[in-house]
Design a protein around this motif. Structure first.
Motif, PDB file in Angstrom:
ATOM      1  N   PHE A   3       0.662  -1.122   0.048  1.00 15.34           N
ATOM      2  CA  PHE A   3       0.033  -0.141  -0.019  1.00 15.34           C
ATOM      3  C   PHE A   3       0.822   1.306  -0.128  1.00 15.34           C
ATOM      4  O   PHE A   3       1.739   1.334   0.729  1.00 15.34           O
ATOM      5  N   ALA A   4       0.572   2.242  -0.731  1.00 12.89           N
ATOM      6  CA  ALA A   4       1.340   3.526  -1.012  1.00 12.89           C
ATOM      7  C   ALA A   4       1.123   4.488   0.307  1.00 12.89           C
ATOM      8  O   ALA A   4       0.140   5.202   0.502  1.00 12.89           O
ATOM      9  N   LEU A   5       1.957   4.370   1.224  1.00 11.42           N
ATOM     10  CA  LEU A   5       2.005   5.499   2.307  1.00 11.42           C
ATOM     11  C   LEU A   5       2.482   6.904   2.026  1.00 11.42           C
ATOM     12  O   LEU A   5       3.263   6.778   1.074  1.00 11.42           O
ATOM     13  N   LYS A   6       1.873   7.798   2.499  1.00 15.86           N
ATOM     14  CA  LYS A   6       2.465   9.107   2.569  1.00 15.86           C
ATOM     15  C   LYS A   6       3.068   9.493   3.829  1.00 15.86           C
ATOM     16  O   LYS A   6       2.317   9.235   4.853  1.00 15.86           O
ATOM     17  N   GLY A   7       4.479   9.877   3.676  1.00 15.85           N
ATOM     18  CA  GLY A   7       5.025  10.331   4.960  1.00 15.85           C
ATOM     19  C   GLY A   7       4.969  11.512   5.414  1.00 15.85           C
ATOM     20  O   GLY A   7       4.303  12.419   5.070  1.00 15.85           O
ATOM     21  N   ASN A   8       5.165  11.673   7.010  1.00 20.23           N
ATOM     22  CA  ASN A   8       4.766  12.671   7.722  1.00 20.23           C
ATOM     23  C   ASN A   8       3.262  13.300   7.734  1.00 20.23           C
ATOM     24  O   ASN A   8       2.972  14.264   7.700  1.00 20.23           O
TER      25      ASN A   8
END
Length: 124
Positions: A3-8
């Motif tokens: 799954f493509a997470l987005k950082g911060n």
């Protein structure tokens, strides 16, 4: 990564999503804000509730050692990391409460491993 997470930022994770897969290179350490995540290996499965961290122990080997799967609709905050040196930066630069949450999360993890070890000894 499954799954493509987005950082911060806080990420909404649907139930059943494969967040990280075993042997993938490290990209994030996450804290579970809401929901539950299953961490599983070939021999051990454990549930990580809200307040748990994903991937902290994995940093020592540089890749994820478990599959991490959302057991229910969840919210994760993702911290970008590539190696264990970044953990110190994470702990000093972010919310001071994360230190306590991380220690608590790791303590529960070790407790579950000890319980599994005792069960294996009983079976043997």
């Amino acid at each position: 990564m499954g799954f493509a997470l987005k950082g911060n930022t806080v990420n909404q994770i649907p139930k059943g999503t494969e967040i990280f897969l075993e042997n993938e290179p490290m990209s994030y350490v996450c804290v579970v804000i809401k929901g539950r995540v299953l961490a599983k290996t070939e021999s051990v499965k454990w549930q990580l509730p809200s307040g748990s961290f994903l991937g902290v122990l994995d940093l020592s080997v540089g890749h994820y050692v478990s599959d991490y799967i959302a057991l229910e609709d969840s919210m994760l905050y993702a911290f970008p990391v590539q190696d264990k040196k970044m953990l110190r930066t994470l702990l000093t630069a972010t919310n001071k409460d994360y230190r306590g949450l991380m220690v608590n999360s790791l303590t529960k993890y070790f407790y579950e491993l000890l319980k599994s070890n005792e069960e294996f000894h009983k079976i043997a």
